[in-house]
Design an enzyme around this catalytic site. Structure first.
Site, PDB file in Angstrom:
ATOM      1  N   CYS A 123       0.834  -1.202   0.000  1.00 27.88           N
ATOM      2  CA  CYS A 123       0.000   0.000   0.000  1.00 27.88           C
ATOM      3  C   CYS A 123       0.870   1.254   0.000  1.00 27.88           C
ATOM      4  O   CYS A 123       0.628   2.185  -0.773  1.00 27.88           O
ATOM      5  CB  CYS A 123      -0.922  -0.016   1.216  1.00 27.88           C
ATOM      6  SG  CYS A 123      -2.217   1.252   1.152  1.00 27.88           S
ATOM      7  N   CYS A 124       1.896   1.280   0.842  1.00 27.27           N
ATOM      8  CA  CYS A 124       2.808   2.427   0.875  1.00 27.27           C
ATOM      9  C   CYS A 124       3.527   2.608  -0.457  1.00 27.27           C
ATOM     10  O   CYS A 124       3.737   3.734  -0.919  1.00 27.27           O
ATOM     11  CB  CYS A 124       3.837   2.259   1.993  1.00 27.27           C
ATOM     12  SG  CYS A 124       3.219   2.602   3.648  1.00 27.27           S
ATOM     13  N   CYS A 206      -0.727   8.208   7.317  1.00 26.73           N
ATOM     14  CA  CYS A 206      -2.106   8.023   6.872  1.00 26.73           C
ATOM     15  C   CYS A 206      -2.995   7.662   8.060  1.00 26.73           C
ATOM     16  O   CYS A 206      -2.556   6.981   8.997  1.00 26.73           O
ATOM     17  CB  CYS A 206      -2.173   6.921   5.818  1.00 26.73           C
ATOM     18  SG  CYS A 206      -1.374   7.364   4.258  1.00 26.73           S
ATOM     19  N   CYS A 209      -3.339   4.025   9.487  1.00 24.12           N
ATOM     20  CA  CYS A 209      -2.105   3.399   9.972  1.00 24.12           C
ATOM     21  C   CYS A 209      -1.398   4.221  11.050  1.00 24.12           C
ATOM     22  O   CYS A 209      -0.230   3.979  11.345  1.00 24.12           O
ATOM     23  CB  CYS A 209      -1.146   3.165   8.806  1.00 24.12           C
ATOM     24  SG  CYS A 209      -1.816   2.114   7.503  1.00 24.12           S
ATOM     25  N   CYS A 232       7.905   3.984   5.439  1.00 25.08           N
ATOM     26  CA  CYS A 232       6.969   3.793   4.329  1.00 25.08           C
ATOM     27  C   CYS A 232       7.696   3.304   3.072  1.00 25.08           C
ATOM     28  O   CYS A 232       7.069   2.716   2.184  1.00 25.08           O
ATOM     29  CB  CYS A 232       6.213   5.081   4.027  1.00 25.08           C
ATOM     30  SG  CYS A 232       7.246   6.415   3.377  1.00 25.08           S
TER      31      CYS A 232
END
Length: 236
Positions: A123-124, A206, A209, A232
């Site tokens: 996702c990062c 984010c 998280c 990240c």
């Protein structure tokens, strides 16, 4: 005209990095910024997560009008977006909103919901690392606000580095600053700060998280809590 334009045209950027890293180790942040601005001119930008505007304030004193890249992941706190908008209104900089190739909805349709929980590294990469990589392609160098006291992986970093993955120069003017240095600078200069800092979020990423940090906890323990993840991927 920049120093690169006046020097021999075949000068290797990696040679510049090595000599600058030695010469500027321990130098004040403004001296590092002046060197980078003189060397790279308009081919240098600044990246910011909008946790605070300390580096933006510093750099804009030397190079007003500089491009400030903000990666809008689609998962940011409203306070972070508000800080971005405030920075654009207050400081003499050009804020550039960088977005991933897919919206959150498109990513979830393709890869399933809550990728940040199932595979935070992916996702990062998709929402931070890859978009920033694309945005940096038009520059020769970038300013980063990383500090040695933040994580173990950052302790060995240098004030000027060769960003091998992106083929460009990375400049870290506040690398040796402590959190107290940051707090003092922001208080002394009235620097904009993300309001989440006053709600127990010393490190802001984010929303899905990031959690508040209890007194005495590591300031970055609220990032990707319970996953073992500490970066990240942008600064690896």
């Amino acid at each position: 005209m920049t120093l690169l334009e006046t020097d021999r045209p075949t000068l290797d950027l990696e040679d510049i990095v090595e000599s600058a890293a030695i010469a500027l180790e321990g130098a004040p942040a403004l001296e590092v910024i002046r060197w980078a601005a003189a060397t790279f001119g308009d081919r240098i930008c600044l990246t910011s997560s909008m946790s605070d505007a300390a580096l933006i304030h510093l750099v804009s004193k030397v190079k007003p009008g500089i491009d400030v890249l903000f990666v809008d992941t689609g998962y940011h706190f409203a306070e972070t977006i508000g800080t971005r908008d405030a920075v654009e209104a207050v400081y003499p900089v050009n804020v550039i909103n960088v977005t991933p190739s897919r919206t959150v909805a498109e990513q979830e349709a393709a890869l399933g919901p809550r990728l940040y929980g199932r595979n935070p590294d992916l996702c990062c990469h998709l929402r931070k690392v890859e978009p920033l990589g694309r945005a940096l392609e038009g520059y020769m160098a970038w300013f980063s606000g990383i500090r040695r006291d933040e994580t173990a992986s950052r302790r060995g970093r240098r004030v000027v580095e060769w960003d091998r993955r992106r083929g460009m120069v990375k400049v870290n003017p506040i690398l040796d600053w402590t959190q107290q240095d940051m707090d003092n600078y922001m208080a002394d200069n009235g620097v904009l700060v993300n309001p989440l800092h006053y709600e127990g979020y010393p490190s802001i990423g984010c929303a899905p998280c990031t959690r508040p940090v209890a007194p005495g906890e590591d300031p970055r323990s609220g990032r990707w809590s319970g996953t073992g993840k500490t970066e990240c991927g942008i600064h690896l």
